[in-house]
Design an enzyme around this catalytic site. Structure first.
Site, PDB file in Angstrom:
ATOM      1  N   ASP A  36      43.423  60.674  25.778  1.00 56.84           N
ATOM      2  CA  ASP A  36      42.230  59.926  26.375  1.00 56.84           C
ATOM      3  C   ASP A  36      41.795  59.431  25.231  1.00 56.84           C
ATOM      4  O   ASP A  36      42.149  59.478  23.958  1.00 56.84           O
ATOM      5  CB  ASP A  36      41.132  61.138  26.832  1.00 56.84           C
ATOM      6  CG  ASP A  36      40.177  60.394  27.803  1.00 56.84           C
ATOM      7  OD1 ASP A  36      40.542  60.683  29.019  1.00 56.84           O
ATOM      8  OD2 ASP A  36      39.165  59.982  27.122  1.00 56.84           O
ATOM      9  N   ARG A  38      38.570  59.361  24.260  1.00 51.64           N
ATOM     10  CA  ARG A  38      37.741  60.417  23.742  1.00 51.64           C
ATOM     11  C   ARG A  38      38.642  61.440  23.074  1.00 51.64           C
ATOM     12  O   ARG A  38      39.765  61.846  23.345  1.00 51.64           O
ATOM     13  CB  ARG A  38      36.928  61.159  24.868  1.00 51.64           C
ATOM     14  CG  ARG A  38      35.898  60.053  25.508  1.00 51.64           C
ATOM     15  CD  ARG A  38      35.602  60.722  26.831  1.00 51.64           C
ATOM     16  NE  ARG A  38      36.221  60.246  28.043  1.00 51.64           N
ATOM     17  CZ  ARG A  38      35.831  60.410  29.106  1.00 51.64           C
ATOM     18  NH1 ARG A  38      34.848  60.809  29.405  1.00 51.64           N
ATOM     19  NH2 ARG A  38      36.522  60.016  30.115  1.00 51.64           N
ATOM     20  N   TYR A 141      37.295  45.404  39.641  1.00 48.25           N
ATOM     21  CA  TYR A 141      38.043  46.599  40.024  1.00 48.25           C
ATOM     22  C   TYR A 141      38.986  46.454  41.021  1.00 48.25           C
ATOM     23  O   TYR A 141      40.257  46.709  40.890  1.00 48.25           O
ATOM     24  CB  TYR A 141      36.917  47.827  40.269  1.00 48.25           C
ATOM     25  CG  TYR A 141      37.672  49.213  40.319  1.00 48.25           C
ATOM     26  CD1 TYR A 141      38.332  49.910  39.432  1.00 48.25           C
ATOM     27  CD2 TYR A 141      37.524  49.723  41.805  1.00 48.25           C
ATOM     28  CE1 TYR A 141      39.058  50.927  39.873  1.00 48.25           C
ATOM     29  CE2 TYR A 141      37.817  51.031  42.059  1.00 48.25           C
ATOM     30  CZ  TYR A 141      38.716  51.477  41.319  1.00 48.25           C
ATOM     31  OH  TYR A 141      39.432  52.900  41.481  1.00 48.25           O
ATOM     32  N   LYS A 145      43.113  46.287  41.163  1.00 49.75           N
ATOM     33  CA  LYS A 145      43.922  47.436  41.850  1.00 49.75           C
ATOM     34  C   LYS A 145      44.858  46.564  42.822  1.00 49.75           C
ATOM     35  O   LYS A 145      46.039  47.059  42.957  1.00 49.75           O
ATOM     36  CB  LYS A 145      43.080  48.212  42.594  1.00 49.75           C
ATOM     37  CG  LYS A 145      42.159  49.252  41.816  1.00 49.75           C
ATOM     38  CD  LYS A 145      43.075  50.301  40.776  1.00 49.75           C
ATOM     39  CE  LYS A 145      42.424  51.090  40.281  1.00 49.75           C
ATOM     40  NZ  LYS A 145      43.367  51.743  39.128  1.00 49.75           N
TER      41      LYS A 145
HETATM   42  N1  SER Z   1      35.565  55.806  43.416  1.00 47.41           N
HETATM   43  C1  SER Z   1      35.924  54.503  43.078  1.00 47.41           C
HETATM   44  C2  SER Z   1      34.711  53.817  42.835  1.00 47.41           C
HETATM   45  O1  SER Z   1      33.642  54.017  43.376  1.00 47.41           O
HETATM   46  C3  SER Z   1      36.766  53.914  44.294  1.00 47.41           C
HETATM   47  O2  SER Z   1      38.070  54.073  44.149  1.00 47.41           O
HETATM   48  O3  SER Z   1      34.584  52.776  42.088  1.00 47.41           O
END
Ligand code: SER
Length: 318
Positions: A36, A38, A141, A145
């Site tokens: 990690d 951290r 994000y 992905k």
């Molecule tokens: N749990 C994630 C998020 O809310 C979705 O994959 O960003």
């Protein structure tokens, strides 16, 4: 017992914490190397500090511990990612490329890369969203992905690197805390209820999202990783479903057990993210190819969360 040696990247995160514990229970403590950004426990020989952007360090760890499987769980999630889009892209994509390249060069047998319901956006059906629905995510994000899924498939087809992936719904568990996601509310709501505080939610009461209980999420991950390669017909990322509920429904489920619990709503920018995602997921490919079936629905999950957190909060208050 298998000869595998596992590397968990992002082992202190929400899923990484539980996956590390589960793999250690099955294979033995020293078969699982936790990493990690951290710090770990001082003196733990099975922990290595790792920044995913540092490919030389990643290669050194894989070589030192003779790693055969990598679970790459480090990423910036949907809500936090919007605060710094280019930094999020760099961490999510460069981190993945480093894993793929190290795995390819050092003959790692299998790689797990988590994808998400965040790959979906406008144009995808909201209910029972199919595996092959159009992918037009609105968050950085989600874009990372979609790209990651395709790169995983590319490494499989081009180099024969056995990359496997699941599109996780929001993950709910009592063992660890999520961070930076839009679905995080579904964990926080339990902590507020257990500590006797009201919960102010950043989503509207009728917002419906796909979710999965941690036990199911870990089981799905290990089922996918254990499945024979020839069974896997999806090499981007499998849709996987647990349950779906609205805010009002999870609040009511908790209130059945804790009648004094109060919830109010103050939607913020995360409402638009949630509204771009499916309500429920069609996971028939996962069921067909490797026998997936979730064990937890909303009521069973709520009961189990409260039972575990009750013990934790009771111990803390001793
Ligand atoms: N749990 C994630 C998020 O809310 C979705 O994959 O960003």
């Amino acid at each position: 017992m298998s000869q595998d040696k596992f590397l968990i990247i992002g082992a202190a995160g929400q899923i990484g914490t539980v996956l590390t514990q589960t793999l250690r229970k099955t294979h033995g403590y020293n078969k699982v190397i936790a990493t990690d950004i951290r710090d770990g426990e001082p003196g733990d020989a099975c922990f290595e500090k790792l920044d995913v952007l540092d490919i030389a360090r990643m290669a050194e760890i894989v070589n030192k511990h003779r790693i055969t499987q990598i679970y790459h769980l480090a990423a910036i999630l949907s809500a936090k990612g919007e605060a710094a889009p280019l930094r999020t892209w760099e961490i999510n994509m460069k981190g993945l490329f480093n894993v793929l390249e190290v795995a390819r060069e050092m003959n790692v047998a299998k790689v797990f890369f988590p994808s998400s319901i965040a790959v979906f956006g406008e144009g995808a059906p909201k209910d029972n969203t199919p595996q092959d629905a159009v992918l037009k995510p609105t968050t950085v994000y989600g874009i990372s992905k979609v790209a990651g899924e395709l790169w995983g498939q590319y490494y499989w087809e081009r180099y024969g690197l056995d990359v496997r992936s699941l599109r996780y719904p929001g993950v709910i568990g009592h063992q660890s805390e999520p961070g930076g996601g839009t679905t995080d509310y579904a964990v926080e709501i339990f902590h507020k209820a257990m500590s006797g505080q009201p919960f102010v939610c950043f989503l509207k009461p009728d917002t419906c999202l796909p979710m999965i209980y941690m036990d199911d999420a870990i089981r799905a991950t290990l089922m996918l990783m254990d499945a024979p390669a020839e069974k896997l017909r999806v090499r981007t990322s499998y849709n996987v479903a647990g349950m779906s509920f609205t805010l009002a429904e999870i609040a009511a489920s908790i209130q059945k057990r804790i009648p004094t619990f109060k919830v109010s709503y103050e939607p913020d920018f995360r409402q638009a993210i949630a509204e771009s995602w499916p309500h429920s997921i069609d996971d028939s490919e996962a069921r067909r190819d490797w026998g997936w079936e979730p064990a937890y629905d909303l009521e069973k999950m709520t009961g189990d969360m409260i039972a575990h957190l009750q013990m934790r909060y009771a111990i803390q208050n001793c």
